[in-house]
Design a protein around this motif. Structure first.
Motif, PDB file in Angstrom:
ATOM      1  N   ILE A  62      -6.287  -1.296  -8.176  1.00  0.00           N
ATOM      2  CA  ILE A  62      -6.433   0.063  -7.942  1.00  0.00           C
ATOM      3  C   ILE A  62      -4.957   0.887  -8.647  1.00  0.00           C
ATOM      4  CG2 ILE A  62      -6.747   2.415  -6.427  1.00  0.00           C
ATOM      5  CD1 ILE A  62      -8.280   0.512  -4.512  1.00  0.00           C
ATOM      6  N   LEU A  63      -3.807   0.186  -8.335  1.00  0.00           N
ATOM      7  CA  LEU A  63      -2.717   0.905  -8.843  1.00  0.00           C
ATOM      8  C   LEU A  63      -2.583   0.616 -10.391  1.00  0.00           C
ATOM      9  CD1 LEU A  63       0.011   2.196  -8.302  1.00  0.00           C
ATOM     10  CD2 LEU A  63       0.943   0.061  -7.776  1.00  0.00           C
TER      11      LEU A  63
ATOM     12  N   SER B  75       0.668  -1.152   0.150  1.00  0.00           N
ATOM     13  CA  SER B  75      -0.019   0.014   0.037  1.00  0.00           C
ATOM     14  C   SER B  75       0.877   1.235  -0.184  1.00  0.00           C
ATOM     15  CB  SER B  75      -0.963   0.015   1.319  1.00  0.00           C
ATOM     16  OG  SER B  75      -1.803  -1.004   1.249  1.00  0.00           O
ATOM     17  N   GLY B  76       1.822   1.143   0.644  1.00  0.00           N
ATOM     18  CA  GLY B  76       2.807   2.360   0.683  1.00  0.00           C
ATOM     19  C   GLY B  76       3.434   2.771  -0.434  1.00  0.00           C
ATOM     20  N   TYR B  77       3.986   1.675  -1.328  1.00  0.00           N
ATOM     21  CA  TYR B  77       4.441   1.997  -2.636  1.00  0.00           C
ATOM     22  C   TYR B  77       3.410   2.307  -3.666  1.00  0.00           C
ATOM     23  CZ  TYR B  77       9.106   0.371  -1.440  1.00  0.00           C
ATOM     24  OH  TYR B  77      10.279   0.361  -0.624  1.00  0.00           O
ATOM     25  N   ALA B  78       2.313   1.655  -3.489  1.00  0.00           N
ATOM     26  CA  ALA B  78       0.949   2.017  -4.391  1.00  0.00           C
ATOM     27  C   ALA B  78       0.557   3.436  -4.195  1.00  0.00           C
ATOM     28  CB  ALA B  78      -0.018   1.111  -4.216  1.00  0.00           C
ATOM     29  N   ALA B  79       0.523   4.114  -2.934  1.00  0.00           N
ATOM     30  CA  ALA B  79       0.204   5.030  -2.609  1.00  0.00           C
ATOM     31  C   ALA B  79       1.101   6.415  -3.321  1.00  0.00           C
ATOM     32  CB  ALA B  79      -0.005   5.470  -1.047  1.00  0.00           C
ATOM     33  N   SER B  80       2.597   6.197  -3.477  1.00  0.00           N
ATOM     34  CA  SER B  80       3.257   7.015  -3.990  1.00  0.00           C
ATOM     35  C   SER B  80       3.303   6.851  -5.343  1.00  0.00           C
ATOM     36  CB  SER B  80       4.552   6.741  -3.422  1.00  0.00           C
ATOM     37  OG  SER B  80       5.261   5.261  -3.853  1.00  0.00           O
ATOM     38  N   GLY B  81       2.523   5.764  -6.091  1.00  0.00           N
ATOM     39  CA  GLY B  81       2.547   5.598  -7.426  1.00  0.00           C
ATOM     40  C   GLY B  81       3.589   4.957  -8.015  1.00  0.00           C
ATOM     41  N   SER B  82       4.363   4.350  -7.326  1.00  0.00           N
ATOM     42  CA  SER B  82       5.636   3.444  -7.736  1.00  0.00           C
ATOM     43  C   SER B  82       5.292   2.062  -8.002  1.00  0.00           C
ATOM     44  CB  SER B  82       6.522   3.304  -6.486  1.00  0.00           C
ATOM     45  OG  SER B  82       7.692   2.650  -6.765  1.00  0.00           O
ATOM     46  N   LEU B  83       4.689   1.779  -9.201  1.00  0.00           N
ATOM     47  CA  LEU B  83       4.240   0.578  -9.800  1.00  0.00           C
ATOM     48  C   LEU B  83       5.248  -0.459  -9.385  1.00  0.00           C
ATOM     49  CD1 LEU B  83       1.948  -1.036 -11.165  1.00  0.00           C
ATOM     50  CD2 LEU B  83       2.948  -0.394 -13.092  1.00  0.00           C
ATOM     51  N   VAL B  84       6.744  -0.149 -10.041  1.00  0.00           N
ATOM     52  CA  VAL B  84       7.681  -1.298 -10.137  1.00  0.00           C
ATOM     53  C   VAL B  84       7.869  -1.822  -8.469  1.00  0.00           C
ATOM     54  CG1 VAL B  84      10.122  -1.564 -10.447  1.00  0.00           C
ATOM     55  CG2 VAL B  84       8.920   0.049 -11.954  1.00  0.00           C
TER      56      VAL B  84
END
Length: 748
Positions: free
Chosen positions: A151-152, A115-124
């Motif tokens: 969602i991402l 969730s943390g990486y997803a919230a920042s838009g970091s798909l990789v």
């Protein structure tokens, strides 16, 4: 919160936890923290976890870390609470560090990392964490992780990855989970795979209102109205979002009446309405000029206290402008306590579309004073207003602004500039700007086609039109109006006929009044009046006033009294209070010397209280507009102007100029007729320009009516005598006079 008053009775961990939930400021949490430590030097881990969570929710991650660091034996919940805090605040390095040093991980740990990486838009990084979780044998795949990834993927349009995750959903049996199915449907619909979205939706064993709303909204956006309608009516329970989605969809797809009707039904359900509901129904009201319904919505906006909402206020301004209630739009606009670029643009566009171009330019100026930066649509709109005013100087200033701001790259701005220069008679500048555009659309081509057509350059217009087709662009109704009018003004009857037929047979465009008017004008100007009459009799509907007036005008020019009376009869029935038919018929009788008939027509006008619209011409000099009417002596430079005209008349007569007496509709002596002709408004404006505008600069005149035959002929002589370019924009077209010739080829 009264923390001190509660301390005496708060002796257990549960009571402290209850108090922590009432902390709305970090200071409250710190005071309660102190009390906890005084009451018990070694608080329970359960209580410390709640304290970490409280600090984290209040954004005080530093204090949360201190509590965690002082814990003798943090458990998995403690680690997850700290990890979740960093995740929610998108502190990615700290989040990853906590995750790496955790003694153990569970499903919550992995969800927090993803969730943390997803919230920042970091798909990789999100995909990397997701794959690591799949390979970790200690935890199972869970619905929260799947929902987060979907969602991402949906937001980034990564449909291939989305299909892989969909496979995991099916493999692990999570297809029945609503909060997994909803983002799955959203992902397919956002990426344009509506059929896949619908199939996924239909296969869901359980659906909630969120899923229905998602599916309805997406179906409405690709234009599948009936599918949306079917889903909406099969819903057992509809919320405000459901109703708003339908109203918005109807409005956006041109079904304005249905949007208004659905709004009425929504009101009967006593559901709450938000800014999007009001904005959509107001757009619908404006779309069909439903002023009364719009006023009713406005009243409801006031009752629900949404009048200060900037989104709703802008929609109200737009609605009133589209309903041509400009005063109401002004009132709403002035009462808005907060305005953004959308609000200002709505008012500016409203003025421009209702014929208040000068006010539109002023709104733009006022907007600048308030520090509101225009967007491409705002700048394009104010340039369009300058085009309507034929104000080349102001338009050129906005061109400069577009270059400085970088908005020149916007096709909206560039198209407006192409139109501006075309309407102001600078067709070379219009073509130059068109050639420099990195991207063009149908509007760009149509703007240039219309510019050449207005200038009477028929061959260039046709070549440009054919080039547009060769480049694969599809002409629209406006494009054909430009091409047909060019053929009309150049007398290209056969070519015009061919283009009119191709519009229907090759391009599938159903002709409207304007196209038929162009064809009537095409036959009439060429003197083929019988063909014009036959064409009218075959039309699917009766011509509009402009069509009849065009035929009547040509009958006057060619002296065909029979068809002229026929056209005048229909024009009078269509617009009994329009003076044009009386004036044109009068000029026909005057040309034949039938002054008794002229007198009857004038008496008829007087009996009906009709007055001929006075002709006026204007010229701009040093940012000031000078307006002239016939025999006008109100100008402070009148003596110089009339003196200049006398000199010009003397030279014109020497060059062979003969006044056109047929342009005078009064039974007076020839000497009086000559005097009347000499003082027409455009001649006064031209004389003013010759006096004050330096040599080398063109003289630009605008007239509210068509240029009369005598003034047209006289201006050709003036351009030759003075060696000046004179550009006259009348109610019908541009006339560029140069070296004794006019760009219209004497065919207007």
């Amino acid at each position: 919160m009264s923390v001190s008053r509660s301390f005496s009775s708060s002796s257990t961990s549960n009571q402290y936890c209850a108090l922590l939930k009432q902390c709305y400021q970090t200071q409250d949490a710190k005071r309660l923290h102190c009390h906890i430590l005084k009451a018990s030097p070694n608080p329970e881990t359960f209580l410390l976890n709640n304290l970490i969570n409280t600090y984290a929710k209040l954004g005080s991650i530093t204090y949360a870390c201190r509590v965690f660091d002082q814990m003798p034996q943090p458990n998995i919940y403690s680690w997850n609470t700290l990890l979740s805090s960093y995740s929610k605040l998108a502190r990615l390095p700290q989040m990853q560090h906590v995750f790496d040093v955790m003694p153990a991980r569970d499903m919550v740990s992995w969800n927090s990392l993803i969730s943390g990486y997803a919230a920042s838009g970091s798909l990789v990084q999100s995909v990397k964490a997701y794959n690591l979780m799949l390979n970790d044998g200690t935890v199972n795949l869970n619905p929260i992780a799947l929902s987060t990834m979907l969602i991402l993927v949906s937001n980034q349009g990564r449909i291939r990855l989305g299909r892989q995750i969909h496979g995991h959903v099916l493999k692990f049996g999570f297809q029945s989970y609503v909060f997994v199915g909803s983002p799955l449907v959203d992902m397919y619909s956002k990426t344009g795979l509506i059929s896949c979205a619908r199939q996924t939706f239909d296969e869901m064993p359980e659906k909630n209102v969120v899923m229905y709303n998602t599916m309805i909204a997406r179906l409405m956006q690709c234009g599948r109205i009936e599918d949306s309608r079917q889903l909406f009516y099969e819903m057992c329970k509809k919320d405000s979002i459901s109703w708003t989605a339908m109203i918005t969809g109807f409005s956006q797809n041109g079904l304005s009446r249905e949007a208004i009707d659905l709004f009425r039904k929504m009101r009967l359900e006593n559901l709450d309405m938000d800014q999007y509901t009001f904005g959509s129904v107001l757009t619908a009201c404006g779309g069909v000029m439903a002023l009364q319904e719009g006023k009713q919505v406005h009243a409801y906006v006031i009752r629900t206290d949404y009048q200060d909402n900037i989104y709703v206020g802008s929609a109200l301004v737009d609605m009133y402008c589209k309903c041509k209630s400009i005063k109401s739009a002004q009132t709403v606009f002035m009462k808005m306590t907060c305005k953004n670029v959308v609000s200002w643009t709505a008012m500016l566009v409203g003025y421009g579309q209702n014929g208040y171009s000068e006010e539109a330019v002023k709104v733009f100026s006022d907007m600048q004073k308030y520090g509101i930066e225009p967007d491409d649509f705002t700048l394009g709109s104010v340039i369009s207003s300058c085009a309507n005013l034929a104000s080349l100087e102001e338009g050129a200033q906005f061109h400069g602004r577009a270059l400085v701001s970088g908005l020149i790259s916007s096709i909206t701005v560039s198209n407006a500039l192409v139109t501006l220069y075309g309407k102001c008679g600078s067709i070379e500048d219009s073509h130059k700007l068109f050639s420099e555009m990195s991207f063009r659309d149908e509007v760009s081509w149509t703007a240039l086609v219309s510019g050449y057509a207005q200038f009477g350059k028929a061959n260039e217009t046709i070549r440009l039109f054919e080039s547009m087709l060769a480049h694969g662009f599809k002409p629209d109704k406006v494009t054909f109006i430009g091409v047909l009018s060019a053929c009309s003004r150049a007398g290209l009857v056969e070519k015009g006929n061919q283009i009119f037929d191709s519009m229907i047979t090759e391009h599938g465009i159903v002709p409207v009044h304007d196209h038929y008017t162009c064809m009537i004008d095409l036959f009439s100007r060429a003197g083929r009046l019988e063909e014009a009459k036959k064409f009218i009799n075959k039309m699917p509907f009766s011509p509009d006033a402009i069509g009849w007036a065009s035929l009547l005008s040509s009958c006057r020019f060619y002296g065909n009294m029979e068809i002229g009376k026929w056209a005048a009869e229909f024009l009078l029935k269509l617009e009994p209070h329009n003076t044009a038919s009386y004036i044109l018929l009068s000029s026909m009788y005057a040309a034949k010397g039938k002054w008794e008939e002229v007198a009857k027509l004038r008496k008829g006008m007087r009996d009906k209280g009709l007055r001929k619209e006075p002709g006026c011409s204007w010229i701009k000099y040093k940012n000031q507009v000078y307006i002239f009417s016939a025999d006008d002596r109100s100008n402070p430079f009148s003596d110089q102007i009339y003196s200049e005209l006398e000199k010009l008349n003397h030279k014109m007569v020497q060059e062979g100029y003969v006044p056109d007496m047929n342009s005078v509709l009064h039974d007076v002596e020839d000497s009086e007729k000559i005097k009347m002709l000499n003082h027409h408004s455009e001649k006064l404006a031209i004389a003013f320009g010759l006096i004050f505008i330096p040599p080398g600069f063109p003289i630009r005149i605008v007239k509210n009516l068509r240029v009369c035959g005598d003034c047209h002929n006289a201006t050709k002589y003036i351009s030759k005598i003075t060696q000046r370019e004179i550009l006259v924009r009348d109610a019908a077209r541009f006339h560029l006079f140069k070296d004794g010739m006019c760009s219209c080829g004497d065919f207007w």
